[in-house]
Scaffold this active site. Structure first.
Site, PDB file in Angstrom:
ATOM      1  CD  GLN A   1      -2.730   1.041   2.567  1.00  0.00           C
ATOM      2  OE1 GLN A   1      -2.182   1.387   3.618  1.00  0.00           O
ATOM      3  NE2 GLN A   1      -3.977   0.640   2.505  1.00  0.00           N
ATOM      4  N   GLY A   2       0.696   2.088  -1.016  1.00  0.00           N
ATOM      5  CA  GLY A   2       1.442   3.350  -1.078  1.00  0.00           C
ATOM      6  C   GLY A   2       0.502   4.516  -0.838  1.00  0.00           C
TER       7      GLY A   2
ATOM      8  CB  SER B   1       1.472   7.029   4.913  1.00  0.00           C
ATOM      9  OG  SER B   1       0.327   6.626   5.601  1.00  0.00           O
TER      10      SER B   1
ATOM     11  CB  SER C   1       3.291  -3.573   5.428  1.00  0.00           C
ATOM     12  OG  SER C   1       3.096  -2.761   6.549  1.00  0.00           O
TER      13      SER C   1
ATOM     14  CD  GLU D   1      -6.131  -0.394   7.371  1.00  0.00           C
ATOM     15  OE1 GLU D   1      -5.004  -0.734   7.719  1.00  0.00           O
ATOM     16  OE2 GLU D   1      -6.365   0.673   6.780  1.00  0.00           O
TER      17      GLU D   1
END
Lengths: 384, 322
Positions: free
Chosen positions: A128-129, A131, A163, A246
């Site tokens: 996941q990109g 932040s 992550s 999430e």
């Protein structure tokens, strides 16, 4: 108000238990925490086993390749796999819980066919990109730029807290496609191949000593326009769909695990004499009530989602606020039980104590969650 | 035939809750609440009306003149009573409706004294037609339930901290007519219904705090736009919702551990929410005129009834190593 399961649900549970009992003893040993390729292979192999047994994408809709299970069946799945000590979702997390559901909800038929089956089979891993160094709680302030050049976007910027970046094949990437628009309206959602030229991954070491996430630097990375999910500049809305997933069910297995750890803590305390301390006993007793109530709140949220067509509500923020705090309390109590043993970094509870420190920060800090609860549920005015 | 696990309220349960809220809003509004503060003598006409509405007969079978509902429905009704700060020995009359004649209809009012630990408290002594003592069996006595006429009970007056709940302290446990009651079950139900009232109070004080935070302006803006106030309110809601999950689940399972945990969390929610509500109200919250102190004082009183925090925590801890 009914807490009894149907015959179908009990059948589902029984079949799952039987399958878990059969396959878990044959699993290979867990790779070391530092062995990233090993961890990817292990998590992907488990996902493949789930796929072959018909449990992959349990809660995904059938037309996305999922099983179309009810939220209650999904809850049973998470409860039983945790009880049996099955592997966690691990490297498959982003694909199964963020990127996949987003593509299923917002992608074209072609995009669904391209990306969903490999996620379900464990063939492709996503990261996941979202932040950025200057866009954390204020995610919409993100500055990674995507400039259109014919039928590709040229992407430059930096992402952080990503992550599984070292082993991922794809990144669900939020980029700014219209710098002139108000900040929520100029964002787009792209699927970026992690092996594209210009992508640099720098692992970040956490206070627990492990490299659980990374910084990702993007230097003129070319991403086909066809990799955009949803309309250009509509990425914020597309992302909110993802985030609500999430907060909905991500912690179900963990609540079951916490109740198991609490029992182990109490037995350890009785064996080592700390059980004679009434203050500690009462602390553990209170935590027992907390985790029981959190489990009931999960059931409540899931049955609410069942009634509203599967989209988790703001109840997820209420849950996360209390759960993240309770988890930290649990491992602080563990340290009290262990005494000086809590200084042994190799002890599983000590490692979990360290990782629990991220719970009030990750996926929306407690302060942001409190703003969400106050503004969206209680209707208090926006402000500072 | 059961449906899928559905923790949500049924349509009938929602209707029962709405009906109870409407009844209490009509018959026990804020003027009546404040009048009761000045004169806490129970309104027998209101009591009979509650009886006629099935407040006490809720769980009695229909052939016995009851409504034939269960503990989950009783919990919803008691949650509303807690919201409205309805005074009176409500728990006693609900759990003893099938035991003492006239209680189910609201004609008679019965008190219930928990003899498990001193002080032995008696709520609304002047209003009760009878007193039932649930003897905990401590100090060498055999446990059980006994029924006494109020004039046979020896007690000392006590200035109750809660202006809506007059109290007396029994100086001895009267052993009148023995009653064939399942005392552990009675305690469990009393604890659950008390927890449901705490939940109602906890939810109400969230609304009061939010209402004030939206109205009250300082520095030119509503105080609820400040994060320091927002976060207090958010944590109040979290406490209330955690307690709600625990109370509703315990009403369904009736297990002693679930009820114990629910009472513990509901007590905490009611007391701490009233405290935070007071804080959000600022100076007004410290006045007699504001209703906040009525919630806080009743929450303190209920927290002392049918299982206190230390007992609950020890019981839950013991279950971890069983």
């Amino acid at each position: 108000m009914d807490l009894t399961y149907t015959e179908e649900e009990e059948d589902f549970r029984a079949r799952l238990r039987e399958w878990l009992a059969k396959v878990l003893p044959g699993l290979p040993p867990k790779p070391a925490a530092t062995d990233w390729p090993g961890r990817r292979a292990y998590d992907a192999a488990w996902q493949r086993m789930l796929y072959d047994a018909g449990y992959a994408g349990l809660h995904w809709p059938r037309d996305a390749g999922g099983q179309g299970a009810t939220p209650t069946q999904h809850l049973i799945f998470l409860e039983e796999t945790e009880r049996a000590g099955a592997p966690y979702v691990g490297a498959s997390f982003v694909g199964l819980l963020h990127a996949g559901p987003t593509i299923a909800a917002e992608g074209t038929a072609e995009q669904r066919a391209r990306w969903l089956p490999p996620i379900l089979r464990g063939d492709e891993i996503w990261c996941q990109g979202f932040s950025e160094p200057d866009a954390g709680s204020d995610l919409a302030a993100l500055r990674t730029r995507a400039v259109r050049d014919g039928d590709t976007y040229v992407v430059s910027g930096a992402k952080i807290w990503t992550s599984h970046a070292e082993v991922a094949d794809w990144c669900e990437l939020l980029v700014r496609t219209d710098p002139a628009a108000p900040k929520h309206r100029g964002i787009s959602w792209l699927a970026m191949p992690m092996d594209a030229p210009g992508v640099t991954v720098r692992p970040l070491r956490t206070l627990a000593g492990s490299t659980e996430f990374a910084e990702v630097f993007l230097d003129e990375v070319r991403v086909p326009v066809g990799n955009r999910v949803g309309a250009e500049n509509d990425g914020w809305r597309v992302t909110m769909v993802t985030l609500s997933f999430e907060r909905g069910t991500a912690f179900v297995g963990e609540v079951v695990a916490c109740r198991r750890v609490l029992g182990a803590l109490a037995r350890t305390a009785r064996a080592n004499g700390r059980w004679d301390d009434a203050v500690l006993r009462r602390r553990l007793g209170r935590l027992s009530a907390e985790f029981a109530a959190l489990w009931r709140l999960t059931q409540w949220n899931v049955s609410e989602a069942q009634g509203s067509g599967g989209v988790p509500g703001a109840g997820g923020s209420v849950f996360k606020l209390r759960y993240s705090h309770a988890r930290q309390e649990l491992y602080d109590a563990a340290a009290e039980v262990l005494g000086a043993g809590a200084l042994d970094a190799d002890h599983a509870w000590v490692a979990d104590r360290l990782s629990s420190l991220s719970y009030t920060i990750a996926a929306g800090t407690s302060q942001i969650q409190q703003n969400i609860v106050a503004e969206r549920i209680l209707g208090l005015p926006k402000g500072r | 035939m059961t449906g899928p696990v559905d923790f949500q309220l049924t349509d009938d349960q929602r209707a029962l809750r709405a009906g109870t809220r409407e009844l209490l809003a009509g018959r026990f509004d804020r003027d009546r609440l404040r009048a009761s503060v000045d004169d806490p003598a129970l309104d027998r006409a209101l009591w009979r009306e509650l009886g006629a509405a099935g407040f006490f007969a809720l769980r009695l079978p229909e052939e016995a003149g009851g409504v034939g509902l269960g503990l989950p429905e009783a919990a919803l009704v008691f949650e509303e009573a807690g919201r409205a700060l309805l005074p009176g020995p409500l728990v006693a009359c609900q759990v003893l409706a099938g035991v003492v004649d006239g209680v189910a209809t609201g004609e008679k009012i019965v008190g219930l004294c928990d003899g498990a630990g001193e002080p032995w408290l008696w709520e609304h002594p002047a209003a009760c037609d009878e007193l039932i003592v649930a003897d905990g069996g401590a100090q060498g006595r055999t446990g059980g339930a006994f029924r006494s006429a109020p004039d046979r009970v020896v007690c000392a007056p006590m200035a109750s901290v809660d202006p809506l709940t007059p109290l007396a302290r029994l100086t001895d446990l009267p052993r009148g007519e023995p009653l064939p009651l399942d005392v552990p079950r009675l305690r469990r139900e009393a604890a659950l219904l008390t927890a449901a009232q705490q939940l109602g109070s906890a939810a109400r004080t969230v609304e009061m705090a939010v209402g004030h935070a939206r109205e009250r302006e300082q520095f030119g803006v509503p105080v609820g736009s400040f994060q320091a106030v927002k976060h207090l309110c958010a944590q109040m809601l979290v406490r209330a919702e955690i307690a709600r999950s625990a109370v509703y689940a315990a009403a369904v399972t009736e297990s002693v551990l679930d009820v114990t945990g629910a009472k513990l969390l509901a007590d905490e929610a009611a007391v701490r929410n009233a405290r935070d509500c007071l804080q959000v109200h600022g100076g007004m919250g410290f006045t007699w005129e504001a209703d906040v102190h009525l919630h806080l004082k009743r929450a303190w009183l209920r927290a002392e009834c049918w299982g206190v925090a230390s007992e609950a925590e020890e019981l839950l801890a013991a279950a971890l190593v069983d």
